[in-house]
Design an enzyme around this catalytic site. Structure first.
Site, short mmCIF file in Angstrom:
data_model
loop_
_atom_site.label_atom_id
_atom_site.label_comp_id
_atom_site.label_asym_id
_atom_site.label_seq_id
_atom_site.Cartn_x
_atom_site.Cartn_y
_atom_site.Cartn_z
CG HIS A 71 0.54 -13.95 63.37
ND1 HIS A 71 0.17 -14.83 64.36
CD2 HIS A 71 -0.59 -13.30 63.02
CE1 HIS A 71 -1.11 -14.72 64.59
NE2 HIS A 71 -1.61 -13.80 63.80
CD GLU A 74 -1.23 -9.01 62.96
OE1 GLU A 74 -2.39 -9.03 63.43
OE2 GLU A 74 -0.84 -9.79 62.07
CG HIS A 75 -1.40 -11.30 67.95
ND1 HIS A 75 -2.52 -11.84 68.54
CD2 HIS A 75 -1.47 -11.66 66.64
CE1 HIS A 75 -3.22 -12.51 67.64
NE2 HIS A 75 -2.60 -12.42 66.48
CD GLU A 151 -4.58 -15.91 64.83
OE1 GLU A 151 -4.48 -15.58 63.64
OE2 GLU A 151 -4.18 -15.19 65.77
#
Length: 447
Positions: A71, A74-75, A151
Site C-alpha cells: 500500500h 501504491e502511494h 490514513e
C-alpha cells in the site's frame, strides 16, 4: 517525453502478433512478448475508455516485518519518475479531462484512469513510464509515510468496527498472510524505508507480473498496437516465480474475539469460517457458497432476515457474506445485530439456531429459483458498468482465474443445484470457526 505527454500524442506502432487474440463475446485477450497479459472489453456506448494496470502482488506477498509496503508503494507511485515530477501524472490525466485512482488488496495492486478514448495511448505511455522508472526522493518518502500513518489513524485506529475486523481476521487465519491488514500494522509501518519500497517495486512491478485491462470505446487491434508500442519495450523481471504463500494448518479449535469500545453504537456478533476460493476450471463449490450466502442472509427474504428480523423481531440487521474471489482460501461469515435489550449471547444463540434449522429443513425450491434468478440478473446488470466490469476481470485474473472462468461464471451459477448448496453448507458449518463480539464495556468494567 514530457512534451509528448502534454500534447497527448497517440502514435500508433505496427502490431507484432505473437499469438491470435482470444475472444470471449466482446472480450479479447492477448499476451505481449515480455509476458504482460492484456484484456480488452469493448463497449461503444460512449467515447470513453477505462485503462487499468493490475499487478499480481498485494499485502499477502509482503516480506516479513514490512506489513503495509504494498500500500505504501501504491502511494509512492504518484511521486514522480525520471520524466514526470511528483503529482504530474494525475495533473496530466485531469488536464485531459480524465480521472485516476489506485487501490491495494491482499492479492493485487491496481491503477486506473478513465479518459476519452482518444487519450488511451497517453495513459499507456505514462503508466509504462512509472512501471520501470519510478524516482523516489527521500524527503517525499518520509512525507508519504506520514500520510499512510494518518490514513491508518483515520480509517482504522479511530474506528471500533475496523479494529474489531482486524482482530477477527488475525484470529481466522492462523498462518496465512491474509491475517495481516492491507494498510499494515502501525509499528511496522513506522519503520518502512525507501530502500524496502524500491526493492519491492523492482521485483514485482514488471510487465511479466502485470495485467492490462482496457474497457470502453476501443478496438482490440488498436489496443494491441498501442500496448506493443508503450508496454512492449519494457524488460521483464527474470526469475519471477509463481506466488507461493504459507498455508493454513488444520484448525482444531474454535476461537473467540471480544472487542469492547465505549463508542460502539450497535453491538453485534459475527461468526466466520474458512471457505474455499474460486479456482480456475473449478468454480462449482464457490458458486454453491455464493448462493448459500444469498439464501441465508442476502436480503429481506433470506432466512436470517425473514425469521430474526421480521417474524421474531429479535434482530435489527442480519447478513451472510462469502469472500471467495481470492488467490487462496476465503471466508464465509454470518452477522447478527440484536435489538436493544437482547444480549450478544442470545444473538449468538439465534445464529446457532438458524444454522441448525437450515441444515435440518433445507431449501425451499421456489426460493432457490428466485435467488438464482436475482443473482443471475445482478450479474447481467453489472455489465452495464464499464469500470465495474473491468475491475471484475482484474480481480479475477490477479486471483488466479482466467478470462474463460469469468465468462463461465453465470453458467456455473445456473447449473448449481439445491444439493450442491446443502453440501457446501455442511462442509463450511462443519468446521471450527471464529466467533466475535463487538460491544461496549459493561457498567462495572467501565467504572
Amino acid at each position: 517525453m514530457r512534451h509528448r505527454l502534454l500534447r497527448g500524442l497517440l502514435g500508433l506502432a505496427a502490431a507484432v502478433w505473437t499469438a491470435p487474440a482470444l475472444a470471449t463475446g466482446d472480450v479479447a485477450e492477448f499476451t505481449l512478448e515480455n509476458g504482460m497479459q492484456a484484456v480488452v472489453i469493448e463497449d461503444h456506448r460512449s467515447p470513453a475508455v477505462v485503462h487499468m494496470v493490475w499487478y499480481r502482488v498485494g499485502a499477502a506477498d509482503e516480506p516479513p516485518g514490512q506489513s503495509g509496503i504494498a500500500h505504501f508503494l501504491e502511494h509512492l507511485m504518484f511521486k514522480g519518475t525520471d520524466d514526470l515530477a511528483a503529482g504530474e501524472f494525475s495533473q496530466i490525466v485531469e488536464a485531459n479531462g480524465g480521472t485516476d485512482n489506485a487501490f491495494t488488496s491482499w492479492d493485487y495492486t491496481g491503477y486506473i484512469q478513465r479518459v476519452s478514448a482518444d487519450r488511451l495511448g497517453l495513459m499507456m505511455e505514462m503508466e509504462a513510464d512509472r512501471m520501470r522508472d519510478l524516482a523516489l526522493d527521500p524527503e517525499m518518502v518520509d512525507t508519504e509515510r506520514s500520510v499512510i500513518l494518518e490514513e491508518r489513524a483515520q480509517r482504522t485506529d479511530s474506528s471500533p468496527g475496523a479494529l474489531y475486523n482486524e482482530q477477527l481476521r488475525a484470529a481466522l487465519y492462523l498462518n496465512h498472510p491474509y491475517r495481516i491488514p492491507v494498510i499494515g500494522w502501525r509499528h511496522e509501518m513506522e519503520d518502512l524505508t525507501r530502500e524496502e519500497a524500491l526493492a519491492f517495486y523492482s521485483r514485482y512491478y514488471a510487465p511479466n507480473n502485470a495485467i492490462l485491462i482496457v474497457a470502453g470505446d476501443v478496438d482490440p487491434d488498436e489496443v494491441r498496437a498501442l500496448a506493443e508500442q508503450h508496454y512492449g519495450p519494457l524488460e521483464p523481471t527474470p526469475g519471477l516465480e509463481p506466488r507461493a504463500r504459507p498455508s493454513e494448518p488444520p484448525q482444531n479449535a474454535d476461537r473467540r474475539v471480544i472487542y469492547e469500545d465505549p463508542t460502539v453504537a450497535s453491538p453485534y456478533v459475527s461468526r466466520s469460517y474458512l471457505a474455499p476460493e474460486r479456482d480456475p476450471g473449478d468454480q462449482e463449490t464457490a458458486a454453491a457458497l455464493s448462493l448459500l450466502a444469498e439464501i441465508l442472509g442476502g436480503g429481506q427474504t433470506s432466512l436470517l432476515s425473514r425469521v430474526l428480523q421480521t417474524e421474531e423481531q429479535v434482530s435489527l440487521y442480519s447478513a451472510a457474506f462469502y469472500d471467495g474471489l481470492n488467490l487462496d482460501d476465503g471466508s464465509f461469515t454470518l452477522l447478527n445485530v440484536p435489538v436493544p435489550g437482547r444480549s450478544l449471547e442470545e444473538a449468538e444463540a439465534d445464529l446457532d439456531r438458524m444454522i441448525a434449522r437450515f441444515l435440518e429443513e433445507g431449501i425451499d425450491p421456489a426460493q432457490f429459483e428466485r435467488v438464482k434468478f436475482l443473482y443471475e440478473a445482478s450479474e447481467i446488470y453489472a455489465e452495464d458498468d464499464t469500470s465495474g466490469l473491468a475491475r471484475r476481470y482484474g480481480t479475477a485474473l490477479t486471483s488466479g482465474l482466467t478470462v474463460e472462468d469469468v465468462a463461465a461464471w453465470p453458467e456455473v451459477i445456473a447449473a448449481t443445484t439445491i444439493d450442491d448448496v446443502m453440501e457446501a453448507a455442511r462442509m463450511v458449518f462443519g468446521q471450527h470457526s471464529v466467533t466475535g463480539y463487538l460491544t461496549v464495556p459493561d457498567a462495572e468494567d467501565a467504572e
